[in-house]
Design an enzyme around this catalytic site. Structure first.
Site, PDB file in Angstrom:
ATOM      1  N   GLU A 205      50.110  -7.494  26.789  1.00 60.81           N
ATOM      2  CA  GLU A 205      50.473  -7.130  28.166  1.00 60.81           C
ATOM      3  C   GLU A 205      50.920  -5.677  28.251  1.00 60.81           C
ATOM      4  O   GLU A 205      51.804  -5.225  27.505  1.00 60.81           O
ATOM      5  CB  GLU A 205      51.598  -8.071  28.672  1.00 60.81           C
ATOM      6  CG  GLU A 205      51.982  -7.747  30.109  1.00 60.81           C
ATOM      7  CD  GLU A 205      52.790  -8.845  30.803  1.00 60.81           C
ATOM      8  OE1 GLU A 205      52.989  -9.942  30.216  1.00 60.81           O
ATOM      9  OE2 GLU A 205      53.223  -8.600  31.946  1.00 60.81           O
TER      10      GLU A 205
ATOM     11  N   ASP B 172      53.668 -21.980  29.007  1.00 63.44           N
ATOM     12  CA  ASP B 172      54.628 -21.025  28.460  1.00 63.44           C
ATOM     13  C   ASP B 172      55.894 -21.728  27.991  1.00 63.44           C
ATOM     14  O   ASP B 172      56.369 -22.665  28.653  1.00 63.44           O
ATOM     15  CB  ASP B 172      55.047 -20.039  29.566  1.00 63.44           C
ATOM     16  CG  ASP B 172      54.638 -18.617  29.265  1.00 63.44           C
ATOM     17  OD1 ASP B 172      54.457 -18.277  28.081  1.00 63.44           O
ATOM     18  OD2 ASP B 172      54.501 -17.846  30.237  1.00 63.44           O
TER      19      ASP B 172
HETATM   20  O1  KIV Z   1      53.963 -15.868  32.725  1.00 62.73           O
HETATM   21  C1  KIV Z   1      52.835 -15.375  32.865  1.00 62.73           C
HETATM   22  O2  KIV Z   1      52.191 -15.489  33.919  1.00 62.73           O
HETATM   23  C2  KIV Z   1      52.283 -14.639  31.740  1.00 62.73           C
HETATM   24  C3  KIV Z   1      51.022 -13.871  31.972  1.00 62.73           C
HETATM   25  C4  KIV Z   1      51.271 -12.669  32.780  1.00 62.73           C
HETATM   26  C5  KIV Z   1      50.340 -13.531  30.693  1.00 62.73           C
HETATM   27  O3  KIV Z   1      52.831 -14.653  30.689  1.00 62.73           O
END
Ligand code: KIV
Length: 303
Positions: A221, A122
């Site tokens: 989501e 991310d």
């Molecule tokens: O940060 C995370 O775990 C996510 C998932 C919930 C898709 O973005």
């Protein structure tokens, strides 16, 4: 006196990490045997899975040990989610986690994903919001410093230029629409998104914009199942749902939720596949009691 007996290495007997992270298709083999399929999941695998109607299993991971177990269990994608801010660091939101922290954890996960899974990291809050160039540079850092197979970025059309810049440079990008936790202060709650006509049509528009910009997959989501189906049917790229019903091309859950480590979090989309919180508490309580009663270690456990 200090013992001279060498301490067995914790990872002794463990297979060495693959030296080639992407086992090459053995077209060049000249022994007449059928070429082996490459085992490492790539963006190409994800595209082919959509074409064949195969579902993608994604789970979050934040460290080596769990990443290794999830990889051995066959998960296709390990997501180093910025949910690490919540479940690892104990913060209320995903806002505080830094790029450096994401890079550190992604490195551990890449080390654990030895055979099969693709690792996606991310992009945390403020690692891409300032400018497209800064986002691009930070995505590049994630790729170079962690060995991850791609990045995930929250947002719709407003991040389309970021996605274009990254994917043109060979950085695979996963999008994220619907409930985008980094925007918590813009929305003020974690309620279901896409429930009004306007929100639903905005989301469809964003999904198309991200696909055109080059995402290879898209997390949806907490949106209505019917909306997720319409988006999934309208895209060439895979959708990966979390609280978005059964029609997505794949599903993702936060590991702490699906393993029953976070007992206080009960959204309806979480299915618990284990109750590890109980298991851990019971194990540590027994350990504590054994130590206090002088039952651990026993003769066999001593040298
Ligand atoms: O940060 C995370 O775990 C996510 C998932 C919930 C898709 O973005």
């Amino acid at each position: 006196m200090k013992s001279t007996t060498p301490r067995p290495k914790r990872n002794a007997g463990v297979k060495k990490p693959l030296e080639v992270p992407f086992p090459v298709r053995s077209e060049s083999r000249n022994d007449g045997s059928a070429p082996r399929e490459p085992r490492r999941v790539t963006t190409r695998t994800i595209r082919e899975m959509k074409r064949r109607g195969e579902r993608v299993a994604m789970i979050t991971a934040y460290d080596y040990t769990f990443a290794r177990l999830f990889d051995e269990a066959g998960a296709d994608i390990l997501l180093v989610g910025d949910s690490l801010s919540n479940v690892i660091q104990g913060n209320e939101t995903t806002i505080p986690v830094t790029l450096e922290e994401m890079i550190y954890h992604a490195r551990l996960v890449v080390r654990g994903a030895r055979e099969h899974a693709m690792v996606i990291c991310d992009m945390p809050f403020m690692s891409f919001q300032v400018t497209v160039e800064e986002g691009f540079r930070n995505a590049g850092r994630i790729m170079k410093e962690t060995g991850a197979g791609g990045v995930k970025i929250e947002g719709g059309e407003r991040v389309a230029d970021h996605v274009r810049r990254m994917s043109e440079a060979g950085i695979p990008v996963m999008g994220h629409l619907g409930l985008t936790p980094q925007s918590i202060h813009e929305f003020g709650s974690y309620r279901t998104r896409g429930t009004t006509k306007e929100e639903a049509s905005r989301l469809k528009h964003d999904a198309k914009a991200l696909e055109e910009a080059g995402v290879f997959a898209l997390v949806l989501e907490k949106i209505p199942a019917q909306l997720a189906k319409e988006v999934t049917d309208s895209l060439q790229v895979s959708t990966i749902g979390i609280g978005a019903g059964p029609h997505c091309d794949g599903q993702v859950l936060v590991m702490h939720d699906m393993l029953g480590l976070t007992e206080e979090f009960h959204p309806r989309f979480v299915r618990r596949y284990a109750s590890l919180a109980n298991t851990v508490r019971e194990a540590v309580s027994k350990y504590d009691s054994d130590i206090k009663k002088g039952k651990f270690p026993n003769k066999e456990e001593s040298y």
